[in-house]
Write an enzyme that holds these catalytic residues in place. Sequence first.
Site, PDB file in Angstrom:
ATOM      1  N   PRO A   9      13.390  14.437  17.804  1.00 53.99           N
ATOM      2  CA  PRO A   9      12.165  13.639  17.939  1.00 53.99           C
ATOM      3  C   PRO A   9      12.287  12.301  17.209  1.00 53.99           C
ATOM      4  O   PRO A   9      12.821  12.239  16.114  1.00 53.99           O
ATOM      5  CB  PRO A   9      11.096  14.517  17.294  1.00 53.99           C
ATOM      6  CG  PRO A   9      11.825  15.461  16.419  1.00 53.99           C
ATOM      7  CD  PRO A   9      13.189  15.646  17.019  1.00 53.99           C
ATOM      8  N   GLU A  10      11.833  11.261  17.857  1.00 53.47           N
ATOM      9  CA  GLU A  10      11.774   9.949  17.217  1.00 53.47           C
ATOM     10  C   GLU A  10      10.312   9.620  16.952  1.00 53.47           C
ATOM     11  O   GLU A  10       9.422  10.441  17.171  1.00 53.47           O
ATOM     12  CB  GLU A  10      12.465   8.903  18.093  1.00 53.47           C
ATOM     13  CG  GLU A  10      13.981   9.137  18.170  1.00 53.47           C
ATOM     14  CD  GLU A  10      14.732   7.899  18.665  1.00 53.47           C
ATOM     15  OE1 GLU A  10      14.252   6.777  18.442  1.00 53.47           O
ATOM     16  OE2 GLU A  10      15.797   8.078  19.277  1.00 53.47           O
TER      17      GLU A  10
ATOM     18  N   HIS B 285      11.725  32.337  15.242  1.00 54.78           N
ATOM     19  CA  HIS B 285      11.872  31.225  14.303  1.00 54.78           C
ATOM     20  C   HIS B 285      10.526  30.657  13.871  1.00 54.78           C
ATOM     21  O   HIS B 285      10.435  29.499  13.497  1.00 54.78           O
ATOM     22  CB  HIS B 285      12.747  30.137  14.931  1.00 54.78           C
ATOM     23  CG  HIS B 285      14.084  30.645  15.360  1.00 54.78           C
ATOM     24  ND1 HIS B 285      15.091  30.945  14.472  1.00 54.78           N
ATOM     25  CD2 HIS B 285      14.565  30.943  16.591  1.00 54.78           C
ATOM     26  CE1 HIS B 285      16.143  31.393  15.131  1.00 54.78           C
ATOM     27  NE2 HIS B 285      15.853  31.416  16.416  1.00 54.78           N
TER      28      HIS B 285
ATOM     29  N   ARG C   7      16.644  25.382  14.339  1.00 56.50           N
ATOM     30  CA  ARG C   7      17.849  24.845  13.677  1.00 56.50           C
ATOM     31  C   ARG C   7      17.599  24.540  12.196  1.00 56.50           C
ATOM     32  O   ARG C   7      18.544  24.254  11.475  1.00 56.50           O
ATOM     33  CB  ARG C   7      18.328  23.602  14.409  1.00 56.50           C
ATOM     34  CG  ARG C   7      18.767  23.947  15.826  1.00 56.50           C
ATOM     35  CD  ARG C   7      19.259  22.745  16.574  1.00 56.50           C
ATOM     36  NE  ARG C   7      20.529  22.252  16.051  1.00 56.50           N
ATOM     37  CZ  ARG C   7      21.205  21.252  16.578  1.00 56.50           C
ATOM     38  NH1 ARG C   7      20.716  20.614  17.621  1.00 56.50           N
ATOM     39  NH2 ARG C   7      22.337  20.846  16.055  1.00 56.50           N
TER      40      ARG C   7
ATOM     41  N   ARG D  66      23.032  -9.746   7.342  1.00 56.63           N
ATOM     42  CA  ARG D  66      23.779  -8.549   7.743  1.00 56.63           C
ATOM     43  C   ARG D  66      24.843  -8.896   8.773  1.00 56.63           C
ATOM     44  O   ARG D  66      24.551  -9.490   9.805  1.00 56.63           O
ATOM     45  CB  ARG D  66      22.818  -7.512   8.353  1.00 56.63           C
ATOM     46  CG  ARG D  66      21.643  -7.127   7.456  1.00 56.63           C
ATOM     47  CD  ARG D  66      22.029  -6.090   6.435  1.00 56.63           C
ATOM     48  NE  ARG D  66      22.456  -4.837   7.051  1.00 56.63           N
ATOM     49  CZ  ARG D  66      21.612  -3.840   7.315  1.00 56.63           C
ATOM     50  NH1 ARG D  66      20.330  -3.948   7.053  1.00 56.63           N
ATOM     51  NH2 ARG D  66      22.066  -2.733   7.855  1.00 56.63           N
TER      52      ARG D  66
END
Length: 293
Positions: A2-3, A109, A128, A171
Amino acid sequence: MPELPEVETVRRGLAPALEGRRIAHVTQRRPDLRFPLPPRFAERLTGRRISRLDRRAKYILVRIEPLGAAGEEVLIMHLGMSGRFTIHGPEGTRTPGLFHHGMPGAERHDHIVFDMEDGTRIVYADHRRFGFMDLVAAADIGASAHLAALGPEPLGNEFSAATLSGRLKSRRAPIKAALLDQRTVAGLGNIYVCEALWRAGISPNRSAASVAGAVRSERLAAAIRSVLLDAIAAGGSTLRDYAHTDGELGYFQHAFAVYDREGEACSKPGCGGTVKRIVQSGRSTFYCPRCQR
Ligand SMILES: [Zn+2]
């Protein structure tokens, strides 16, 4: 994984079930997720009322009202790779922001269960176990190791072309890598970095410093915002779609312009290019070499 938009979708899905409600009971089925759960985790949350759900980058921040000797606290929740919440309430069962394909046996889970005073049950499952939860004093939230180093929130007021430019100008790394660095801007992952660079017409291979000029930084800041807002809007539609609990919904993948579209025609009008995949810092980058310069 997920973002930011998926986490925001989860936050919006959870908010009505949690905000203004009191936690009657917490069941903790393991001592740890990715990290150990805080000491007396379930006990400290029992009987507490939740005032509000916020989000910072990919963290959901559950604000817990003071009770007795305990001051205001914040429950920090991170979904990791596979964490998800299922709400069992009077209107049925739903999983906000569902982005996984089916996970048979996922009920094994179910790691943490919140039973609310009104009878709603919220189950956190994470097969996970890369997700985590932490409970900190509200006054210490800014110093939390999870949040302290984060750059500006891309949908917040502090994010602009000028702040982005300031973080890119010295950068030398490729812009792709600079955007994945959470100190540049918080909450962007591989998918939305690829999508934002495509919208902005900026090559992922360019040095970050070369994007710091007024024109490109403006285009990129706008693209980051719009790609996130569009994904949140798409995710919002799943909140109404309670029937799809089979995990096949995958709403967001249909909206990608370049991510995971290697070899397909670029969808920018008049471009005619083909989406290419390269590997940068060990991660796949998808982009259109014709319109991204
Ligand atoms: Zn193109």
